[in-house]
Write a protein that holds these residues in place. Sequence first.
Motif, PDB file in Angstrom:
ATOM      1  N   LEU A   1       0.834  -1.198   0.000  1.00 32.26           N
ATOM      2  CA  LEU A   1       0.000   0.000   0.000  1.00 32.26           C
ATOM      3  C   LEU A   1       0.866   1.246   0.000  1.00 32.26           C
ATOM      4  N   ASP A   2       0.358   2.273  -0.630  1.00 32.89           N
ATOM      5  CA  ASP A   2       1.018   3.569  -0.558  1.00 32.89           C
ATOM      6  C   ASP A   2       0.580   4.315   0.698  1.00 32.89           C
ATOM      7  N   ILE A   3      -0.719   4.306   0.959  1.00 31.60           N
ATOM      8  CA  ILE A   3      -1.261   5.029   2.109  1.00 31.60           C
ATOM      9  C   ILE A   3      -2.219   4.113   2.859  1.00 31.60           C
ATOM     10  N   LEU A   4      -2.036   4.035   4.163  1.00 33.79           N
ATOM     11  CA  LEU A   4      -2.925   3.272   5.035  1.00 33.79           C
ATOM     12  C   LEU A   4      -3.521   4.241   6.040  1.00 33.79           C
ATOM     13  N   ILE A   5      -4.847   4.284   6.071  1.00 33.09           N
ATOM     14  CA  ILE A   5      -5.555   5.142   7.014  1.00 33.09           C
ATOM     15  C   ILE A   5      -6.326   4.247   7.971  1.00 33.09           C
ATOM     16  N   THR A   6      -6.054   4.373   9.258  1.00 29.24           N
ATOM     17  CA  THR A   6      -6.869   3.688  10.256  1.00 29.24           C
ATOM     18  C   THR A   6      -7.900   4.692  10.761  1.00 29.24           C
ATOM     19  N   MET A   7      -9.038   4.166  11.147  1.00 30.52           N
ATOM     20  CA  MET A   7     -10.177   5.023  11.449  1.00 30.52           C
ATOM     21  C   MET A   7     -10.237   5.520  12.888  1.00 30.52           C
TER      22      MET A   7
END
Length: 138
Positions: free
Chosen positions: A73-79
């Motif tokens: 992944l390039d960008i991982l966003i956790t909520m």
Amino acid sequence: MMKIAFICIHNSCRSQMAEAWGNKLLSDISEIYSAGTEDYPEVKPLAVAVMSEVGMDTSDQYPKLLKDMPQKLDILITMGCGVECPYVPANYREDWGLDDPSGGPIEDFRITRDSIEEKVMQLRERILNGDFKNKHAN
């Protein structure tokens, strides 16, 4: 194209809304994924309802697991899943710290939906400004 994933525990609410907003606002510059760390039977009906209010049909969405998304992944966003957030290799990661509206009234879901829209729009601007070009894997 960049690969962006939105992650939470069940992939039944916040990350599903983020995936929908990502597909609407980022699909010209990235591939969008969402997943959870634990099985869950369905996307929360109120999450589907509030997305429908803004013209997005997410009724065919279903909870997915980490194994269902690309491993690069390039960008991982956790909520906002705190200490339960998994480690997933990505060039860049951040936590959006969103409260889970599950179990609350529909207005809580609307607030979360609108917060996610704003954050996805900001993410788009950051990508277009080149903020992620020199990020290294962590």
